[in-house]
Design a protein around this motif. Structure first.
Motif, PDB file in Angstrom:
ATOM      1  N   UNK A 175     -13.042   0.201  -0.824  1.00 51.90           N
ATOM      2  CA  UNK A 175     -13.364  -0.417  -1.245  1.00 51.90           C
ATOM      3  C   UNK A 175     -12.819  -1.224  -2.264  1.00 51.90           C
ATOM      4  N   UNK A 176     -12.855  -2.571  -3.050  1.00 52.78           N
ATOM      5  CA  UNK A 176     -11.452  -3.440  -3.859  1.00 52.78           C
ATOM      6  C   UNK A 176     -10.374  -2.694  -4.410  1.00 52.78           C
ATOM      7  N   UNK A 177     -10.259  -2.481  -3.260  1.00 50.75           N
ATOM      8  CA  UNK A 177      -8.264  -2.299  -2.698  1.00 50.75           C
ATOM      9  C   UNK A 177      -7.816  -0.709  -3.503  1.00 50.75           C
ATOM     10  N   UNK A 178      -9.073  -0.090  -2.041  1.00 53.45           N
ATOM     11  CA  UNK A 178      -8.755   1.174  -2.878  1.00 53.45           C
ATOM     12  C   UNK A 178      -9.444   2.170  -1.969  1.00 53.45           C
ATOM     13  N   UNK A 179      -8.272   3.214  -1.706  1.00 53.71           N
ATOM     14  CA  UNK A 179      -9.612   4.215   0.163  1.00 53.71           C
ATOM     15  C   UNK A 179      -9.498   5.309  -0.741  1.00 53.71           C
ATOM     16  N   UNK A 183      -3.616  10.708  -5.530  1.00 56.68           N
ATOM     17  CA  UNK A 183      -3.156   9.496  -5.883  1.00 56.68           C
ATOM     18  C   UNK A 183      -2.193   8.552  -5.702  1.00 56.68           C
ATOM     19  N   UNK A 184      -2.648   8.142  -4.578  1.00 59.04           N
ATOM     20  CA  UNK A 184      -1.046   7.709  -4.297  1.00 59.04           C
ATOM     21  C   UNK A 184      -0.511   5.655  -3.915  1.00 59.04           C
ATOM     22  N   UNK A 185      -0.065   5.689  -3.832  1.00 60.38           N
ATOM     23  CA  UNK A 185       0.649   3.996  -3.282  1.00 60.38           C
ATOM     24  C   UNK A 185       1.313   3.657  -2.145  1.00 60.38           C
ATOM     25  N   UNK A 186       1.130   3.345  -0.958  1.00 65.43           N
ATOM     26  CA  UNK A 186       1.696   2.180   0.131  1.00 65.43           C
ATOM     27  C   UNK A 186       3.096   2.100  -0.231  1.00 65.43           C
ATOM     28  N   UNK A 231       9.273   7.182   0.172  1.00 62.47           N
ATOM     29  CA  UNK A 231       8.749   7.459   1.126  1.00 62.47           C
ATOM     30  C   UNK A 231       8.729   9.316   0.712  1.00 62.47           C
ATOM     31  N   UNK A 232       9.607   9.915   0.324  1.00 58.65           N
ATOM     32  CA  UNK A 232       9.990  11.344  -0.079  1.00 58.65           C
ATOM     33  C   UNK A 232       8.247  11.606  -1.101  1.00 58.65           C
ATOM     34  N   UNK A 233       8.125  10.430  -1.817  1.00 58.93           N
ATOM     35  CA  UNK A 233       7.179  10.756  -2.875  1.00 58.93           C
ATOM     36  C   UNK A 233       5.754  10.814  -2.071  1.00 58.93           C
ATOM     37  N   UNK A 234       5.569   9.512  -1.227  1.00 59.59           N
ATOM     38  CA  UNK A 234       4.674   9.966  -0.629  1.00 59.59           C
ATOM     39  C   UNK A 234       4.313  11.153   0.437  1.00 59.59           C
ATOM     40  N   UNK A 279      -3.622   3.520  -2.856  1.00 59.29           N
ATOM     41  CA  UNK A 279      -4.432   2.281  -2.931  1.00 59.29           C
ATOM     42  C   UNK A 279      -2.981   1.216  -2.500  1.00 59.29           C
ATOM     43  N   UNK A 280      -2.906   0.341  -1.730  1.00 61.13           N
ATOM     44  CA  UNK A 280      -1.708  -0.687  -1.799  1.00 61.13           C
ATOM     45  C   UNK A 280      -0.141  -0.780  -2.205  1.00 61.13           C
ATOM     46  N   UNK A 281      -0.667  -0.984  -3.904  1.00 59.80           N
ATOM     47  CA  UNK A 281       0.450  -0.708  -4.524  1.00 59.80           C
ATOM     48  C   UNK A 281      -0.270  -0.640  -6.276  1.00 59.80           C
ATOM     49  N   UNK A 282       0.452   0.090  -7.099  1.00 61.95           N
ATOM     50  CA  UNK A 282      -0.245  -0.426  -8.270  1.00 61.95           C
ATOM     51  C   UNK A 282       0.140  -1.009  -9.118  1.00 61.95           C
TER      52      UNK A 282
END
Ligand code: F6P
Length: 547
Positions: free
Chosen positions: A46-50, A400-403, A414-417, A470-473
């Motif tokens: 919801x609201x851009x957050x999973x 908490x991660x961003x795509x 890629x390494x961070x994720x 989230x897609x992007x911060x």
């Protein structure tokens, strides 16, 4: 007066305890094996957050039992009360209407109209400063904005300003001063030019020692560096709910931006307290931040509890803290720019829910707010993750991660994720004795060495975490993330029947602080004070007697 304990308050408490005990004999890894759909079943967007909460010590049955507890606490009704402005802050007899700060479209209520007028005025100030129309005492453009404030008048704006670094317009540099320790403002003024610096004095109460002292120091610095008394208005703006006090302090009346009693300090970054954010990222992006939060508010209001991100975050924390007996929670943002999020959430969660009595004033015998800590990934991996993986304490974690990243170094992102995902995976699956031994064997170790090393290398696993994705911060997703945590805190307050919006526990220390300062000033140390306090004061007086 003693409050009912949780087993008296919740009719299914025994069931909750039994369900929690089940996890002593079963693992999350088994739960994943038994259910291919587990990740989807325990995820909400919801609201851009999973929120993926599948790596928790939870199954359908325990979730159902938690939802029953939420129903018994009338969480749905409490959400309505919060959002329609009922006096949920009962000890101060006021609403907690931070949600009224982030509407989009035309203002509807009287509160929203006051907010809009303030935002318009703030927008005008920022445009004038950014364009260079607003000039300092030497007729130069402002290059640096310094927010002087502490607690809620610092942590939120500071965290968001850092988090949205990729959105900084570069018109001005934004700095923060909070600590009464003169070192902070001294370090800053050493590198700033008084002729091009604008101070924002942010204090809801306009009576906070740190903020007043730092502001006096800033004022002296301006006057000592050529600014006339009259020109101070070009360099000082205030944000406060006590407009009179700000004016009395010497801030020009037109430079005071109002705040209202119905906004708690730690919930105020969406108001003019967020001015440093808007100075850094511009008003359009500040509005996007507000609107991201509004989208989460709507979700909190509308979604059923089993599909409600903040409610689930709160219920999960309730599960760990109240049923499984955890004391702390770790916030691990895998985003460098979110490095101040743990510090911000410390105030939000611990000042809100660190309470020992119910809303009615009865003593509680159950754990309330837990200790929040953490740092940005991957730094924590090379520090305290050892304890998370093999220590004896159970710590629920929010990853908490961003795509997508804002920078061009895709391979690093890629390494961070990967590290973020791998940490939650390793904590969940662990590595048992047999696997550890066979790995050591495949490395060519002899049986004696294997027997010695294996116990040290076993990872118990079954350690829970959420992943917030989230897609992007960006301003919208950050707004939604913060609002999710605000509502998680309220959810917990409702489940524990405590007031999340007062903070009486900070008063005594403040009061005694002024008494100690007076004792030092007058060298009159009350003999009835304890010997430790007296000795410490005497040591200070002795060390400073010639100054
Ligand atoms: O430390 C307590 C506190 O009252 C916080 O709740 C608040 O955010 C902070 O001090 C700063 O208060 P003010 O904005 O009134 O200066």
């Amino acid at each position: 007066m003693k409050a009912p304990n949780l087993s008296e308050k919740y009719s299914n408490w025994k069931e909750l305890e039994n369900l929690a005990a089940k996890w002593q004999d079963q693992t999350m890894a088994q739960a994943f094996e038994a259910d291919n759909n587990r990740a989807a079943r325990f995820s909400v967007s919801a609201a851009g957050l999973c929120l993926d909460y599948s790596k928790n010590l939870l199954d359908e049955e325990s979730l159902k039992a938690l939802l029953q507890a939420a129903e018994e606490a009338d969480l749905k009704g409490a959400i309505k009360k919060l959002l329609r402005g009922e006096h949920v802050n009962n000890t101060e007899d006021r609403p907690a209407l931070h949600t009224a700060l982030r509407f989009s479209g035309a203002p509807k209520s009287a509160e929203q109209q006051a907010v809009q007028a303030t935002l318009d005025k703030m927008s005008d100030l920022i445009a004038r400063v950014h364009s260079g129309e607003w000039k300092g005492f030497k007729g130069e453009k402002i290059t640096d904005v310094v927010n002087i404030g502490i607690g809620g008048s610092d942590l939120g704006p500071r965290m968001v300003t850092k988090a949205l670094t990729p959105y900084h317009t570069g018109h001005v540099q934004v700095h923060f001063v909070a600590n009464i320790d003169g070192a902070e403002i001294h370090d800053l003024t050493k590198v700033l030019n008084p002729a091009t610096t604008l101070f924002l004095v942010a204090s809801k109460s306009f009576s906070t020692l740190e903020t007043l002292e730092n502001s006096l120091t800033a004022r002296r610095w301006m006057l000592d560096n050529g600014c006339s008394q009259q020109d101070l208005a070009k360099h000082f703006v205030a944000i406060s709910s006590k407009v009179d006090k700000a004016v009395e302090f010497g801030i020009a009346a037109d430079n005071v931006y109002p705040l209202w009693d119905w906004v708690g300090g730690r919930y105020s970054l969406w108001s003019a307290i967020g001015m440093p954010i808007a100075f850094a990222i511009g008003m359009d992006n500040f509005n996007k931040l507000r609107h991201g939060a509004a989208a989460m508010d709507e979700h909190f209001a509308e979604a059923s509890l089993e599909k409600n991100i903040p409610a689930l975050m709160g219920l999960l924390m309730f599960w760990y803290s109240s049923v499984l007996g955890t004391d702390t929670q770790a916030i691990l943002p895998y985003a460098y720019h979110l490095q101040l999020l743990p510090a911000y959430l410390q105030q939000l969660e611990m000042e809100s829910n660190g309470k020992s009595v119910t809303k009615e004033g009865a003593k509680v015998d159950y754990q309330t707010g837990s200790i929040v800590w953490g740092t940005e990934g991957t730094n924590g991996q090379h520090s305290f993750h050892q304890l998370l993986h093999q220590g004896k304490v159970l710590v629920p974690i929010d990853f908490i991660a961003t795509l997508k990243a804002h920078h061009p170094y895709d391979h690093q992102h890629k390494f961070l994720f990967s590290n973020c995902v791998a940490q939650s995976q390793a904590l969940m699956t662990g590595r048992d004795q047999a696997t550890t031994e066979s790995e050591l064997r495949s490395q060519g170790l002899n049986e004696e060495d294997i027997a010695f090393l294996a116990p040290h290398k076993v990872h118990p696993g079954n350690r829970p975490s959420n992943t917030l994705l989230m897609e992007k911060l960006n301003p919208e997703s950050l707004g939604a993330l913060i609002a999710a945590y605000e509502h998680k805190v309220y959810t917990l307050g409702v489940l524990w029947n405590i007031n999340s919006y007062d903070q009486w526990g900070v008063e005594l220390g403040k009061l005694l602080g002024t008494h100690v300062a007076n004792a030092i000033e007058t060298t009159d140390v009350p003999s009835e004070w304890d010997s430790s306090t007296q000795t410490l004061i005497r040591k200070f007086t002795e060390a400073n007697k010639n100054i």
